[in-house]
Design a protein around this motif. Structure first.
Motif, PDB file in Angstrom:
ATOM      1  N   ARG A  93       0.832  -1.216   0.000  1.00  0.00           N
ATOM      2  CA  ARG A  93       0.000   0.000   0.000  1.00  0.00           C
ATOM      3  C   ARG A  93       0.858   1.254   0.000  1.00  0.00           C
ATOM      4  NH1 ARG A  93      -3.495  -3.130   4.287  1.00  0.00           N
ATOM      5  NH2 ARG A  93      -5.140  -3.958   2.924  1.00  0.00           N
ATOM      6  N   PRO A 135      -1.366  -2.453  -5.795  1.00  0.00           N
ATOM      7  CA  PRO A 135      -2.693  -2.954  -5.441  1.00  0.00           C
ATOM      8  C   PRO A 135      -2.621  -4.203  -4.560  1.00  0.00           C
ATOM      9  CG  PRO A 135      -2.489  -2.687  -7.826  1.00  0.00           C
ATOM     10  CD  PRO A 135      -1.132  -2.473  -7.242  1.00  0.00           C
ATOM     11  N   GLU A 159     -10.986   0.211   2.490  1.00  0.00           N
ATOM     12  CA  GLU A 159     -12.016   0.768   1.617  1.00  0.00           C
ATOM     13  C   GLU A 159     -11.417   1.073   0.250  1.00  0.00           C
ATOM     14  OE1 GLU A 159     -14.985   4.598   1.431  1.00  0.00           O
ATOM     15  OE2 GLU A 159     -14.395   3.809   3.393  1.00  0.00           O
ATOM     16  N   GLY A 160     -12.111   0.642  -0.786  1.00  0.00           N
ATOM     17  CA  GLY A 160     -11.660   0.866  -2.157  1.00  0.00           C
ATOM     18  C   GLY A 160     -10.784  -0.239  -2.724  1.00  0.00           C
ATOM     19  N   GLU A 161     -10.323  -1.166  -1.870  1.00  0.00           N
ATOM     20  CA  GLU A 161      -9.520  -2.277  -2.380  1.00  0.00           C
ATOM     21  C   GLU A 161     -10.433  -3.370  -2.925  1.00  0.00           C
ATOM     22  OE1 GLU A 161      -5.339  -2.018   0.057  1.00  0.00           O
ATOM     23  OE2 GLU A 161      -6.892  -3.332   0.891  1.00  0.00           O
ATOM     24  N   THR A 162      -9.897  -4.128  -3.844  1.00  0.00           N
ATOM     25  CA  THR A 162     -10.663  -5.157  -4.539  1.00  0.00           C
ATOM     26  C   THR A 162     -10.690  -6.463  -3.760  1.00  0.00           C
ATOM     27  OG1 THR A 162     -10.054  -4.203  -6.665  1.00  0.00           O
ATOM     28  CG2 THR A 162     -10.799  -6.483  -6.690  1.00  0.00           C
ATOM     29  N   THR A 163     -11.869  -7.064  -3.698  1.00  0.00           N
ATOM     30  CA  THR A 163     -12.035  -8.425  -3.191  1.00  0.00           C
ATOM     31  C   THR A 163     -12.626  -9.248  -4.323  1.00  0.00           C
ATOM     32  OG1 THR A 163     -12.394  -7.664  -0.930  1.00  0.00           O
ATOM     33  CG2 THR A 163     -13.134  -9.889  -1.459  1.00  0.00           C
ATOM     34  N   CYS A 180      -9.680  -7.764 -13.654  1.00  0.00           N
ATOM     35  CA  CYS A 180      -9.235  -6.786 -12.655  1.00  0.00           C
ATOM     36  C   CYS A 180      -7.742  -6.513 -12.813  1.00  0.00           C
ATOM     37  CB  CYS A 180      -9.542  -7.311 -11.259  1.00  0.00           C
ATOM     38  SG  CYS A 180      -8.834  -6.312  -9.935  1.00  0.00           S
TER      39      CYS A 180
END
Length: 183
Positions: free
Chosen positions: A38, A43, A71-75, A92
């Motif tokens: 981060r 990412p 918040e805002g990170e991809t799962t 992605c």
């Protein structure tokens, strides 16, 4: 082409971590990698398995708090050992311009191994975090080798695996530098 990594955190969910080999050490290693990724603008993508014992919305299905996506990170949700199969992982990664996946998580000989090989087959370079993957805590039983041997075996395999046109690296977390340029 420039080097663009993404950190994959595979199936580090409460139910899986509860039965894993070296859970505290593995979670701490991955948490440190997440912080460093981060900070470098890399990412962090959480992969979350759905299935028996890992039903969406249950406590067991939730990602362990220490590794919870920000918040805002991809799962990415998946239903098989292959995080690419039937999921949004490949689109992605491509949208982010990723060229290398840094693989961590659970379970070494299932989801970690399958996803790592699929990444190579789909054109991504691979960095397997030697101390950032684990499997079920178990003795040698039912044809499986003991946990420590399974992790060591798969780590060794990736040190000797070759895919034409792909870079495959195996490094301990302490030696991973997300800010270092790579050709």
């Amino acid at each position: 082409m420039s080097h663009v990594p993404a950190l994959l955190v595979i199936d580090m969910q409460n139910a899986a971590v509860a039965l894993s080999h070296r859970p505290r050490e593995t979670v701490a290693t991955i948490a440190s990698l997440e912080r460093r990724a981060r900070a470098a603008g890399v990412p962090v993508i959480a992969v979350q398995h759905e299935g028996a014992g890992l039903e969406p919305g249950t406590e067991g299905w939730a990602i362990v708090p220490e590794l919870a996506p920000l918040e805002g990170e991809t799962t990415i949700r998946k239903g098989s050992a292959d995080a690419f199969l039937g999921s949004d992982l490949d689109p992605c990664l491509r949208a982010l311009g990723v060229t290398e996946v840094v693989v961590t998580g659970f379970a070494t000989e299932f989801c970690v191994d399958t996803t790592a090989r699929q990444a190579l087959s789909r054109g991504y370079d691979l960095l397997l975090v030697a101390d950032g993957h684990t499997t079920s805590a178990r003795p040698a039983v039912d044809g499986f080798v003991a946990s420590e041997q399974a992790v060591a075996h798969h780590t060794a395999v990736y040190r000797h695996l070759s895919f034409p046109g792909r870079s495959i690296r195996v490094l301990p977390a302490a030696r991973i530098d997300f800010t270092a340029p790579r050709p």
